[in-house]
Design a protein around this motif. Structure first.
Motif, short mmCIF file in Angstrom:
data_model
loop_
_atom_site.label_atom_id
_atom_site.label_comp_id
_atom_site.label_asym_id
_atom_site.label_seq_id
_atom_site.Cartn_x
_atom_site.Cartn_y
_atom_site.Cartn_z
N ALA A 314 0.83 -1.21 0.00
CA ALA A 314 0.00 0.00 0.00
C ALA A 314 0.87 1.26 0.00
CB ALA A 314 -0.93 -0.01 1.21
N VAL A 315 1.94 1.25 0.79
CA VAL A 315 2.85 2.40 0.82
C VAL A 315 3.53 2.58 -0.54
CG1 VAL A 315 4.94 3.32 1.87
CG2 VAL A 315 3.20 2.26 3.30
N ALA A 316 3.98 1.45 -1.12
CA ALA A 316 4.62 1.53 -2.44
C ALA A 316 3.65 2.03 -3.49
CB ALA A 316 5.16 0.15 -2.82
N PHE A 317 2.40 1.58 -3.42
CA PHE A 317 1.39 2.02 -4.37
C PHE A 317 1.12 3.52 -4.22
CE2 PHE A 317 -3.16 2.62 -5.49
CZ PHE A 317 -3.09 2.29 -6.84
N PHE A 318 1.11 4.00 -2.98
CA PHE A 318 0.88 5.43 -2.74
C PHE A 318 1.99 6.27 -3.36
CE2 PHE A 318 1.68 9.20 -0.12
CZ PHE A 318 0.47 9.86 -0.25
N PHE A 319 3.23 5.84 -3.14
CA PHE A 319 4.34 6.61 -3.70
C PHE A 319 4.36 6.52 -5.22
CE2 PHE A 319 6.09 6.27 0.66
CZ PHE A 319 6.41 7.61 0.85
N TYR A 320 3.94 5.38 -5.76
CA TYR A 320 3.85 5.26 -7.22
C TYR A 320 2.82 6.25 -7.77
CZ TYR A 320 2.43 3.44 -11.76
OH TYR A 320 2.09 3.32 -13.07
N MET A 321 1.67 6.31 -7.14
CA MET A 321 0.62 7.22 -7.61
C MET A 321 1.06 8.67 -7.49
SD MET A 321 -1.90 5.44 -8.74
CE MET A 321 -3.17 6.70 -8.82
N THR A 322 1.63 9.03 -6.36
CA THR A 322 2.04 10.43 -6.18
C THR A 322 3.21 10.80 -7.09
OG1 THR A 322 3.45 9.72 -4.33
CG2 THR A 322 1.23 10.51 -3.80
N GLY A 323 4.02 9.80 -7.46
CA GLY A 323 5.14 10.08 -8.34
C GLY A 323 4.76 10.18 -9.80
N HIS A 324 3.72 9.47 -10.21
CA HIS A 324 3.33 9.44 -11.62
C HIS A 324 2.12 10.31 -11.93
CE1 HIS A 324 5.99 5.94 -11.46
NE2 HIS A 324 6.03 5.96 -12.77
N TYR A 325 1.27 10.53 -10.94
CA TYR A 325 0.05 11.32 -11.16
C TYR A 325 0.04 12.44 -10.12
CZ TYR A 325 -1.14 7.08 -13.71
OH TYR A 325 -1.11 6.01 -14.57
N HIS A 326 0.52 13.57 -10.55
CA HIS A 326 0.69 14.69 -9.63
C HIS A 326 -0.66 15.34 -9.33
CE1 HIS A 326 5.00 14.30 -10.21
NE2 HIS A 326 4.81 14.32 -11.53
N SER A 327 -0.91 15.59 -8.06
CA SER A 327 -2.15 16.22 -7.62
C SER A 327 -1.94 16.80 -6.24
CB SER A 327 -3.30 15.20 -7.61
OG SER A 327 -4.48 15.79 -7.09
N ASN A 713 -6.50 9.67 -24.56
CA ASN A 713 -5.72 10.27 -23.48
C ASN A 713 -4.31 9.69 -23.50
OD1 ASN A 713 -4.89 11.61 -21.17
ND2 ASN A 713 -5.82 10.11 -19.77
N PRO A 714 -3.43 10.23 -24.33
CA PRO A 714 -2.08 9.66 -24.44
C PRO A 714 -1.21 9.91 -23.21
CG PRO A 714 -2.25 11.65 -25.74
CD PRO A 714 -3.63 11.38 -25.23
N MET A 715 -1.63 10.77 -22.31
CA MET A 715 -0.95 11.08 -21.05
C MET A 715 0.37 11.82 -21.27
SD MET A 715 -1.73 7.86 -18.53
CE MET A 715 -0.73 6.68 -19.44
N HIS A 716 0.59 12.79 -20.41
CA HIS A 716 1.75 13.66 -20.54
C HIS A 716 2.93 13.20 -19.70
CE1 HIS A 716 -1.07 17.23 -21.81
NE2 HIS A 716 -1.12 16.18 -22.62
N GLU A 717 2.74 12.13 -18.89
CA GLU A 717 3.83 11.65 -18.07
C GLU A 717 4.85 10.91 -18.92
OE1 GLU A 717 0.35 12.51 -15.77
OE2 GLU A 717 0.62 11.01 -17.35
N LYS A 718 5.99 10.60 -18.30
CA LYS A 718 7.10 9.87 -18.93
C LYS A 718 7.53 10.58 -20.21
CE LYS A 718 8.84 5.21 -19.53
NZ LYS A 718 8.54 3.75 -19.60
N ASN A 719 7.34 9.94 -21.39
CA ASN A 719 7.75 10.54 -22.65
C ASN A 719 6.61 11.25 -23.35
OD1 ASN A 719 10.30 9.40 -22.25
ND2 ASN A 719 9.74 7.52 -23.34
N GLY A 720 5.60 11.66 -22.59
CA GLY A 720 4.43 12.27 -23.20
C GLY A 720 4.39 13.78 -23.15
N ALA A 721 5.52 14.42 -22.84
CA ALA A 721 5.52 15.88 -22.78
C ALA A 721 5.20 16.51 -24.13
CB ALA A 721 6.88 16.38 -22.29
N ILE A 722 5.51 15.82 -25.21
CA ILE A 722 5.30 16.37 -26.55
C ILE A 722 3.82 16.62 -26.83
CG2 ILE A 722 5.19 14.08 -27.60
CD1 ILE A 722 6.61 17.35 -29.08
#
Length: 815
Positions: A314-327, A713-722
């Motif tokens: 659960a802790v790992a999942f929380f950090f994954y979400m906060t690291g990949h989906y900023h809010s 929704n191609p998503m802007h994370e990772k290599n999606g900045a373009i």
């Protein structure tokens, strides 16, 4: 008929019924699936469908290595379904059979939903049915455990004899012959232990025909997953999940029996990896369904270990979400899923849940049977608890009396508790006092070892105490007499209690299963009601693992309903009919262990009163007959007039046609023509920029076009900045910024912009659709045309008034 033929029939009957049941379920799924040409040659027009087709094409284009980066931004998406579809296409190419991507998609869905899902549910149901007329009859597992122990001991002695024979040549011949004779006996032991289907098993066979039909009766799964999204990755994981649940329960049994733990642990890990590979979030569903069984079955140390693992994950999942989906809303659960709106009231949600999402004339029938199943499960729990209280109370009294009679007071108490526990295992309302052994007679060391193992695997504490007492040769006569008196009084008290409650004969494992299923039922109900009817911080937390909406929790309803129905049927059969005497007699005769009474723990199968042939048959099989008839009627009736399931099929059929739709919808005949002409003019290599919500994203799915936005929704994370940079550059109105941003994309390949009308009304559920509004501003497009950055190379306005501004532009990167 000799035993060999009985064995062959027994081995063949159950698999044949299982296959027939799964094939019948597959036929129902096939009959439901749209049978039009469009369904096999055109894409599904749903918001997630283009993404799945794009993932399959990406695998075909780049190979299996692309499985870890299916998203346009090279992010991970569960790839198992798409790998299977790509494998189907590749295999067909090898045998020179041409198949399109839509047919491959449909084949994988039909096989996994129509065959894998019913087969998995049947296997999961067999975990409960095998305890009724199979090898693992509850109350007789101890006898078979004794067989395993005796087998292991004989093998150990045979190995020791062989070693000694090599060291003593003078007697080698005699000892070798003895070893061979011993191995022959061991072979017989193996045959006894492994013959789990020697006799006709009508109840299990009937359930293997019924359960697959029940698995495809509900609209919740697998049909909902194809009609919503489609959420095929999560749907595939859900279809595989019953196999994971089954091997997990068998692992719990192995831990309790301390037998074949490694085998079931390996299978559990492999099925877990397969399910998580299909979709990682299925692990939350598994945990929700298995947590009650863990609490009831596992030792406290194992429970603590699981709890620690869950917290770490659960802790790992929380950090994954906060690291990949900023809010900024992670600390305020009440603000999560702020766009969510309830779509049902609580009573409506409960009605769907109790009816297994079956609508129509037989919805009430399903609800009534589910309520009856709940009552049966509760009766099993209360009956078992009541009987245990009687045994504990009277066992204590007999222990005190035994203590007064001699020195072995504490041992006599253990013997009394062990012997009176046999009353709970048997059907006391029909069992004579003389049919139960008092269990107080001393045994030989070897016999006591077998008797020790021949106890209920779920009650290891009492088994070990009883084994110690049985193996003590100096137990006093006064202690034995006190034990016998305690046993007789306990038997009479439990006999009277059993007369008042059929379910007082429940075994410890049966009671644990009942409590686990009731708790799992309540947890699934809570998650579903929260997902569809409630708002606030608590429902947001409860349903966050399933993306808040009801679509994924809907798939859990069959997991709460079907095992409960099967268990209730098994409990009725066990409590009213008893166990299969033929298998018990065979096991006794072949194993040469004597009667199960020798352990003082397991009583003989109940003897039914003599009477007419019909009355005698019903007294032995009434529970089976009633359970089978009710569930068979339920499984068959729910296949007719099931409005929810029919509506989903109608919706899917309408979502694959092109004719008769408004011209602004996501895919029409005109838009298909535009996409075809565009790819014909520019090819598959150049990058095409367009709003995906106007239907242009189907260019990748249908014609393998290189769309910059192949999904909604191609998503802007990772290599999606373009993606965000392109939107901002287009909105700027600056030609230099537009070319400076778009021209470097994928190197020197040409770049194009496609204008194909407004966003489709059926795609308006996407929360961030406004990000693509810039591609519809005609003033920006005209400005870029005047600046010479955009050059119109194709005008599609000839298609009609709705296509006034439809055109294909080339982006001049040299300007």
């Amino acid at each position: 008929m000799n035993i060999k033929w009985k064995q062959r029939i027994g081995h063949a009957a159950l698999p044949i019924c299982s296959v027939l049941g799964v094939l019948a379920a597959f036929g129902i799924v096939l009959a439901w699936f749209p049978k039009t040409w469009d369904a096999w040659n055109l894409p599904l027009q749903e918001i997630d469908a283009p993404a799945h087709y794009y993932f399959i094409r990406k695998l075909l284009r780049q190979g299996v290595g692309a499985a870890t980066k299916l998203w346009p931004n090279d992010a991970y998406y569960p790839p198992l379904f798409h790998i299977l579809a790509a494998a189907v296409i590749s295999f067909c190419n090898v045998i020179h059979v041409k198949i399109n991507i839509y047919a491959a998609f449909n084949i994988v869905w039909l096989v996994t939903s129509g065959l894998v899902w019913p087969a998995g549910v049947s296997l999961w149901a067999s975990y409960f049915t095998r305890k009724i007329d199979g090898k693992f009859i509850e109350g007789w597992r101890g006898l078979e455990s004794a067989v395993h122990v005796a087998l292991s001991e004989q093998k150990r002695k045979a190995k020791l004899n062989r070693r000694r024979s090599r060291n003593m040549p003078s007697s080698a011949g005699a000892k070798d012959g003895s070893a061979k004779t011993q191995e022959k006996k061991e072979g017989n032991w193996d045959a006894i232990v492994d013959s789990n289907s020697l006799f006709w098993r009508p109840f299990s066979c009937a359930m293997m025909l019924i359960v697959p039909l029940l698995s495809v009766a509900s609209a919740s799964h697998p049909f909902q997953m194809l009609a919503s999204g489609p959420l095929i990755a999560f749907g595939l994981a859900t279809s595989i999940l019953p196999f994971w649940l089954y091997v997990t329960l068998r692992l719990f049994d192995a831990i309790a029996d301390r037998y074949q733990i490694l085998r079931w642990l390996i299978l559990t890990v492999l099925l877990a990896l397969l399910c998580v590979f299909a979709h990682p979030r299925i692990a939350f569903t598994w945990l929700l369904l298995m947590a009650p069984f863990m609490l009831m079955r596992l030792p406290w140390k194992a429970i603590l270990g699981v709890l620690v693992a869950v917290v770490v994950c659960a802790v790992a999942f929380f950090f994954y979400m906060t690291g990949h989906y900023h809010s900024s809303r992670y600390g305020d659960p009440s603000s999560w899923f702020h766009t969510y709106k309830p779509n049902r009231t609580v009573p409506q949600a409960l009605q769907i849940f109790f009816s297994d999402n079956i609508s129509g004339a037989f919805s009430g029938f399903m609800s009534v049977v589910v309520i009856v199943a709940l009552v049966v499960a509760v009766a099993v729990v209360f009956g078992y608890v009541k009987s245990r209280l009687v045994i504990i109370r009277l066992g204590g009294r007999s222990g005190n009396k035994g203590g007064k009679a001699g020195k072995g007071g504490k041992d006599a108490k253990a013997v009394s508790v062990e012997s009176t526990d046999s009353v709970v295992v048997s059907d006391d309302s029909r069992l004579a006092d003389s049919e139960v052994s008092d269990g107080s007679q001393p045994q030989s060391d070897e016999g006591s070892a077998s008797a020790s193992v021949a106890t209920d695997a779920t009650d290891t504490t009492e088994a070990s105490v009883a084994s110690g007492v049985a193996g003590t040769s100096n137990t006093s006569a006064a202690s034995a007499a006190g034990s016998k008196r305690g046993h007789n009084s306990a038997h009479r008290a439990a006999h009277r209690s059993a007369k008042r409650s059929r379910f007082a004969t429940a075994t410890p494992t049966m009671a644990q299963d009942a409590m686990s299923l009731l708790l799992a039922f309540a947890l699934v109900c809570l998650v579903y009601v929260c997902s569809t009817s409630l708002t606030g911080w608590f429902p947001n937390i409860v349903t966050a693992a399933w993306y808040r909406a009801e679509i994924r929790p809907l798939t859990m309803i069959p997991f709460a309903i079907i095992p409960l129905l099967v268990f209730a049927a098994c409990a009725v059969v066990y409590s009213f009919d008893g166990v299969d005497e033929s298998y018990v007699r065979y096991l006794q005769q072949r194993a040469h262990l004597g009667t199960p009474h020798s352990s003082g723990r397991h009583a003989m199968a109940p003897k039914h009163p003599a009477g007419s042939a019909i009355g005698d048959w019903f007294s032995r099989n009434g529970g089976k007959a009633v359970s089978i008839v009710v569930l068979a009627a339920l499984a068959v009736s729910c296949q007719f007039g099931n409005v929810n399931r029919q509506d989903l099929g109608t919706m899917i059929a309408s979502n694959v046609v092109l004719d008769g739709k408004p011209e602004n919808e996501q895919l029409t005949v005109a838009k298909v023509d535009v996409l075809r002409e565009t790819v014909k003019m520019v090819g598959n290599g150049p990058v095409i920029i367009s709003d995906p919500l106007n239907g242009s994203m189907y260019g990748s799915a249908m014609f393998d076009a290189n769309m910059l936005y192949p999904v909604y929704n191609p998503m802007h994370e990772k290599n999606g900045a373009i993606f965000g940079q392109t939107e901002n550059a287009f909105a700027s109105g600056d030609p230099a910024k537009l070319t400076g941003t778009t021209c470097p994309i994928e190197g020197n390949v040409p770049k194009y912009f496609l204008s194909m009308g407004p966003q489709a009304p059926s795609l308006q559920m996407f929360s961030f659709r406004q990000q693509y509004d810039v591609f519809h501003r005609q003033d920006l497009i005209d400005g870029y045309v005047r600046a010479g950055v955009l050059v119109k190379i194709a005008d599609f306005s000839y298609l009609g008034p709705y296509a006034k501004d439809w055109a294909l532009y080339s982006i001049k990167c040299g300007q």
